[in-house]
Scaffold this active site. Structure first.
Site, PDB file in Angstrom:
ATOM      1  N   GLY A  46       1.126  -1.470   0.328  1.00  0.00           N
ATOM      2  CA  GLY A  46      -0.109   0.212   0.111  1.00  0.00           C
ATOM      3  C   GLY A  46       0.705   0.980   0.112  1.00  0.00           C
ATOM      4  N   CYS A  47       2.005   1.157   0.712  1.00  0.00           N
ATOM      5  CA  CYS A  47       3.061   3.237   1.247  1.00  0.00           C
ATOM      6  C   CYS A  47       3.644   2.822  -0.539  1.00  0.00           C
ATOM      7  CB  CYS A  47       3.923   2.394   2.173  1.00  0.00           C
ATOM      8  SG  CYS A  47       2.617   2.300   3.798  1.00  0.00           S
TER       9      CYS A  47
END
Length: 155
Positions: A46-47
């Site tokens: 996600g990051c």
């Protein structure tokens, strides 16, 4: 639980080391708008998606007068690896003691898979040229957040 910022608040000052260990200060962006975003961990799916989305849109954001600073609890060495592996073109800074995250309301209790945990709250704070909070967004999604932000800022 840390207090969340709201539009009109003065953005808390900070100086944190970047991926090269060099100090980056909010005051260094005086006279420019800056998007300060908080994420839990470099090199996670996600990051990575969020950082790549900011990098993919950095020219558009820069033309509109915005700089981008990503803040995570990762050490500078990990941020350097993240920047190199993903060809990131944004400033990444390290907040290992989470002091700046706490001041910005980006560290505290959150829901994770139905459980209440303490951790980094994925957040974005838009700071204007005078150092005032223009927008403060909490619990944002990693995917699609940058596109939504660009729409919301009318860029």
């Amino acid at each position: 639980m840390s207090e969340r910022l709201t539009p009109g608040d003065t953005a808390p000052a900070f100086t944190l080391p970047d991926a090269d260990g060099e100090p980056v200060s909010l005051s260094g962006y005086a006279g420019r708008k800056v998007i300060v975003y908080f994420y839990p961990a470099a090199l996670t799916p996600g990051c990575t998606k969020q950082a790549c989305d900011f990098t993919d849109n950095i020219e558009l954001l820069a033309k509109a007068g915005y700089a981008v600073v990503g803040v995570s609890p990762d050490k500078p060495e990990k941020l350097a690896k993240f920047r190199q592996r993903e060809n990131l073109d944004i400033t990444l800074v390290s907040d290992p003691d989470k002091g700046v995250m706490t001041e910005y309301g980006a560290f505290g209790e959150k829901k994770l898979y139905g459980k209440t945990v303490t951790g980094v709250i994925r957040s974005t704070v838009v700071v204007d040229e005078q150092g005032t909070v223009e927008r403060a967004l909490y619990n944002v999604k990693a995917t699609g957040h940058v596109a939504k932000l660009i729409r919301d800022l009318d860029i």
